[in-house]
Design an enzyme around this catalytic site. Structure first.
Site, short mmCIF file in Angstrom:
data_model
loop_
_atom_site.label_atom_id
_atom_site.label_comp_id
_atom_site.label_asym_id
_atom_site.label_seq_id
_atom_site.Cartn_x
_atom_site.Cartn_y
_atom_site.Cartn_z
N CYS A 2 0.76 -1.17 -0.01
CA CYS A 2 -0.04 -0.03 0.02
C CYS A 2 0.84 1.17 -0.08
O CYS A 2 1.88 1.27 0.75
CB CYS A 2 -0.91 0.10 1.20
SG CYS A 2 -2.04 -1.43 1.26
N ARG A 27 4.07 -0.47 -4.52
CA ARG A 27 3.75 -0.84 -3.40
C ARG A 27 2.28 -1.50 -3.18
O ARG A 27 1.96 -2.05 -2.07
CB ARG A 27 3.79 0.31 -2.36
CG ARG A 27 5.02 0.94 -2.15
CD ARG A 27 5.10 2.12 -1.04
NE ARG A 27 4.53 1.68 0.04
CZ ARG A 27 5.55 1.27 1.02
NH1 ARG A 27 6.57 1.38 0.72
NH2 ARG A 27 5.01 0.82 2.42
N TRP A 72 -2.79 -2.59 -1.74
CA TRP A 72 -2.47 -4.14 -1.84
C TRP A 72 -3.34 -4.74 -0.99
O TRP A 72 -3.28 -4.50 0.07
CB TRP A 72 -1.10 -4.28 -1.52
CG TRP A 72 -0.67 -5.86 -1.85
CD1 TRP A 72 -0.34 -6.33 -3.00
CD2 TRP A 72 -0.73 -6.92 -0.84
NE1 TRP A 72 -0.17 -7.70 -3.07
CE2 TRP A 72 -0.24 -8.13 -1.70
CE3 TRP A 72 -1.00 -7.00 0.48
CZ2 TRP A 72 -0.15 -9.30 -1.31
CZ3 TRP A 72 -0.94 -8.35 1.15
CH2 TRP A 72 -0.47 -9.45 0.31
N ASN A 98 -1.88 2.11 5.76
CA ASN A 98 -0.97 1.27 5.37
C ASN A 98 -0.76 0.06 6.49
O ASN A 98 -0.26 0.93 7.74
CB ASN A 98 0.27 1.67 4.74
CG ASN A 98 1.38 0.60 4.47
OD1 ASN A 98 0.97 -0.68 4.48
ND2 ASN A 98 2.55 1.12 4.39
N GLY A 99 -1.00 -1.06 6.63
CA GLY A 99 -0.92 -1.73 7.85
C GLY A 99 -1.94 -2.65 8.25
O GLY A 99 -2.57 -2.78 7.14
N GLU A 463 17.17 -18.89 -5.10
CA GLU A 463 16.71 -17.45 -5.34
C GLU A 463 16.49 -17.47 -6.91
O GLU A 463 15.35 -16.71 -7.17
CB GLU A 463 17.86 -16.57 -5.16
CG GLU A 463 17.81 -15.20 -5.74
CD GLU A 463 16.59 -14.23 -5.51
OE1 GLU A 463 15.88 -14.86 -4.60
OE2 GLU A 463 16.64 -13.28 -5.99
N LYS A 467 12.84 -16.07 -8.65
CA LYS A 467 12.74 -15.18 -9.96
C LYS A 467 11.90 -15.76 -10.86
O LYS A 467 10.82 -15.02 -11.43
CB LYS A 467 14.08 -14.86 -10.43
CG LYS A 467 15.14 -14.14 -9.40
CD LYS A 467 14.94 -12.77 -9.37
CE LYS A 467 14.01 -12.68 -8.10
NZ LYS A 467 14.36 -11.88 -7.03
N GLU A 470 7.91 -15.63 -9.60
CA GLU A 470 7.28 -14.44 -9.35
C GLU A 470 6.97 -13.52 -10.52
O GLU A 470 6.04 -12.76 -10.54
CB GLU A 470 7.81 -13.52 -8.33
CG GLU A 470 9.14 -12.91 -8.65
CD GLU A 470 9.92 -12.02 -7.47
OE1 GLU A 470 9.13 -11.29 -6.64
OE2 GLU A 470 11.12 -12.12 -7.30
N HIS A 486 17.15 -38.02 -3.97
CA HIS A 486 16.28 -38.39 -2.76
C HIS A 486 14.84 -38.03 -3.16
O HIS A 486 14.14 -38.14 -2.15
CB HIS A 486 16.79 -37.49 -1.50
CG HIS A 486 18.20 -37.89 -1.14
ND1 HIS A 486 18.62 -39.09 -0.73
CD2 HIS A 486 19.54 -37.39 -1.44
CE1 HIS A 486 19.86 -39.13 -0.42
NE2 HIS A 486 20.34 -37.88 -1.07
N LYS A 580 5.72 -4.80 -3.46
CA LYS A 580 7.16 -4.23 -2.77
C LYS A 580 6.82 -3.96 -1.35
O LYS A 580 5.81 -3.17 -0.94
CB LYS A 580 7.74 -3.28 -3.64
CG LYS A 580 9.34 -2.95 -3.32
CD LYS A 580 9.96 -3.51 -4.57
CE LYS A 580 11.48 -3.53 -4.30
NZ LYS A 580 12.21 -4.67 -4.90
C1 F6R Z 1 11.55 -11.22 -4.37
C2 F6R Z 1 11.43 -10.30 -3.51
C3 F6R Z 1 10.91 -10.37 -2.02
C4 F6R Z 1 11.65 -9.94 -1.06
C5 F6R Z 1 10.87 -9.80 0.35
C6 F6R Z 1 11.89 -9.19 1.45
O1 F6R Z 1 12.24 -10.64 -5.55
O2 F6R Z 1 11.67 -9.01 -3.63
O3 F6R Z 1 11.22 -11.90 -1.78
O4 F6R Z 1 12.92 -10.19 -0.89
O5 F6R Z 1 9.79 -9.47 0.28
O6 F6R Z 1 11.91 -7.56 1.10
P1 F6R Z 1 12.68 -6.93 1.80
O7 F6R Z 1 14.05 -7.19 1.20
O8 F6R Z 1 12.38 -5.52 1.51
O9 F6R Z 1 12.94 -7.15 3.32
#
Ligand code: F6R
Length: 585
Positions: A2, A27, A72, A98-99, A463, A467, A470, A486, A580
């Site tokens: 948000c 956001r 969001w 937000n929250g 990781e 990628k 998502e 396994h 984000k």
């Molecule tokens: C994946 C991604 C998320 C963040 C996670 C933590 O590409 O961006 O998995 O890594 O939400 O976010 P931060 O780094 O802001 O604590």
């Protein structure tokens, strides 16, 4: 999660807020809304969908005071009624938030004489303020008093038809005020107003800012608080597309310089943190999602370089370790935003046990940074694509630097990482991108894929899977190469794509054997490696950078994720269901 933006000043606040919302869209992008102060009325406009699709500014009344929100969804589905701002019964007070308000059901019960129009927790704030105004309180006190009733994390901005004040407050969710000439901006994140000012005040938890033609600060009990502006170093170019089609590709390519920028630190600070790690009795690397994978790769780097055991734990699981914490425990929290609720909760748990906290964050002034005893900034500039790329490699570089610093080899660490930075600059040329785009065309038709790695590159396999999940929505999974037999090898069919991360290190032969095991069962092997090999059906070359291989190995997968998303017509900057800065647990 948000985005909030408010404006008070001589310009057309409606335009400033709509523009700011577009800059904050990363956001949250389910729905958006704006409250525009008229005289003496308040008009609220809301829409489901992305603010970036809105191009009818002329349909909204101009005003010198406006407050907006891009959502969001957490409490309540994605509907116009649930979009913010939320108003009281008489439409005289509007609130953006937000929250999460944890006791909202209880409060809603108490407010049952009010007319609720949404399913959200936020709406109760507007009704609480309304009750306080009816009891004769001034707007600022009515808001502050309402906030004392809330349990949970929040950043709130409230505006009233009958007051010249806009009131902003925070407890656990970010809020920053931009100070211009006779004008104020209130936002969840700096990029919302960066083109207007770089002088900012970060609200602390428990701060209430009252803004009209001036600004004053109190705590929730009304006690006066003093806050001074600081100048931030980010610039508009860093926060804009700057000629690129998407933030994701812009940020991937910025890794030509961001690894070097991450390493450009004050030596005294790095050595101080290294000393804290050396003196700790039990160090935990904490992060969520990608940052959690960075923590895991950090534990391998510390084992190899510093010969030190470090525990890597994801933020949401860390509270379960509280029995092992002592005042000698050190948390190294890794986060791009510095606002991730699960990591913040880990810090709260640790602080109760007297532990020390260091954070490695990208956002200056973030909650995590301010909760920490010491911090190191990633220096990557704003990361706006939802998916983390440039900050990931900056964080890996910083953990590598710290590992070297712990054993008195800081200069050697710097030399290694600066050489990686130069090699990335050469690697990321047009031809390299074309080759990965070619591979993306092949991958786009597949539903599943797997990524394998060993040692330092096992966390990068995990990781890489994030990628590919998502952004292009491929069912991807990462495995330790040795784990295949396994169980997971049963998933391999004819043509199943599998990326093998093969660094020039002690586990090279083993991971090649694992790749061969997959190939023997029909798998299509994409090798990311400094050297080609007969086992690979497709080879993506990377420079040979010894212990820094996780940095160079993850970048081709970031590119693959981006180009596959384009092939599948997915929006790389705004993947579905994600946002984000995950400020809820
Ligand atoms: C994946 C991604 C998320 C963040 C996670 C933590 O590409 O961006 O998995 O890594 O939400 O976010 P931060 O780094 O802001 O604590």
């Amino acid at each position: 999660m948000c985005g909030i933006i408010g404006y008070i000043g001589p310009r057309n606040g409606t335009e400033v807020v709509i523009d700011g919302l577009k800059k904050l869209e990363y956001r949250g992008y389910d729905s958006w809304g704006i409250a525009i102060k008229g005289n003496p009325s308040l008009s609220v406009h809301k829409q489901v969908g992305k603010i970036s699709d809105f191009d009818d500014l002329a349909s909204l009344p101009p005003s010198s005071v406006a407050v907006g929100h891009t959502r969001w969804a957490t409490n309540g589905s994605v509907t116009k009624a649930n979009a913010h701002p939320h108003t009281c019964c008489r439409g005289k007070v509007a609130v953006v938030h937000n929250g999460i308000i944890e006791n909202f059901q209880e409060l809603k019960q108490e407010l049952r004489s009010h007319h609720f129009v949404s399913e959200t927790d936020t709406e109760i704030i507007a009704h609480l303020i309304e009750d306080n105004l009816s009891a004769g309180m001034h707007f600022k006190d009515a808001v502050t008093n309402a906030l004392t009733r809330l349990e949970g994390r929040f950043a709130v901005v409230a505006v009233s038809a009958d007051s010249k004040n806009v009131v902003a407050a925070r407890k656990g969710s970010p809020l920053v005020i931009g100070i211009g000439k006779d004008e104020y901006f209130i936002a969840s994140d700096i990029p919302a107003f960066l083109e207007h000012t770089r002088d900012v005040i970060f609200l602390d938890d428990g701060d209430v800012a009252t803004i009209s033609d001036g600004i004053s600060f109190t705590d929730f009990e009304g006690g006066v608080v003093h806050r001074e502006p600081v100048e931030i170093t980010w610039n508009v170019e860093q926060a804009s597309l700057n000629g690129h089609e998407h933030y994701m590709i812009k940020e991937i390519l910025e890794q030509r310089s961001t690894v070097g920028l991450a390493v450009d630190q004050d030596d005294a600070k790095v050595l101080k943190v290294a000393k804290m790690i050396n003196e700790a009795y039990g160090t935990f690397f904490i992060g969520c999602g990608t940052a959690g994978k960075v923590g895991l790769v950090g534990s391998y780097i510390f084992s190899t370089v510093a010969k030190k055991h470090v525990n890597a734990v994801v933020g949401s699981e860390f509270p379960s370790y509280h029995d092992f914490l002592t005042p000698k425990t050190l948390l190294v929290c890794i986060s791009q935003s510095g606002e991730t609720a699960d990591t913040l909760e880990a810090i709260e748990v640790a602080k109760k046990k007297g532990c020390k906290v260091v954070s490695i964050v990208n956002v200056m002034g973030s909650t995590m940074l301010r909760m920490s005893d010491e911090y190191i900034l990633c220096n990557s500039g704003p990361e706006k694509a939802v998916c983390s790329t440039k900050v990931t490699t900056a964080q890996i570089a910083l953990l590598t630097l710290l590992a070297y610093a712990c054993v008195g080899r800081l200069e050697e660490g710097k030399r290694l990482l600066n050489s990686v930075s130069l090699k990335l600059d050469v690697m990321l040329d047009g031809q390299y991108l074309d080759e990965i785009r070619f591979l993306a065309k092949k991958l786009a038709g597949h539903e599943s894929m797997y990524i394998i790695g060993r040692g330092l590159n096992y966390p990068m396999a995990l990781e890489g899977a994030i990628k590919m999940q998502e952004v292009p929505y491929i069912h991807a999974e990462g495995f330790a190469g040795g784990e295949l037999k396994h169980g997971p090898i049963a998933l391999i069919e004819d043509g199943t794509p599998c990326i093998a991360l093969v660094a020039n290190d002690g586990v090279k032969n083993e991971i090649l054997i694992n790749a061969l095991e997959i190939k023997s069962r029909g798998g299509f092997i994409i090798g990311i490696s400094p050297k080609d090999n007969d086992i690979f059906d497709f080879w993506i070359p990377v420079p040979d950078v010894a212990i820094a291989s996780p940095i160079v190995n993850i970048i081709p997968i970031q590119l693959l994720s981006y180009f596959t998303a384009l092939e599948k017509n997915c929006d790389p900057d705004k993947p579905r269901n994600l946002a984000k800065s995950v400020t809820v647990k």
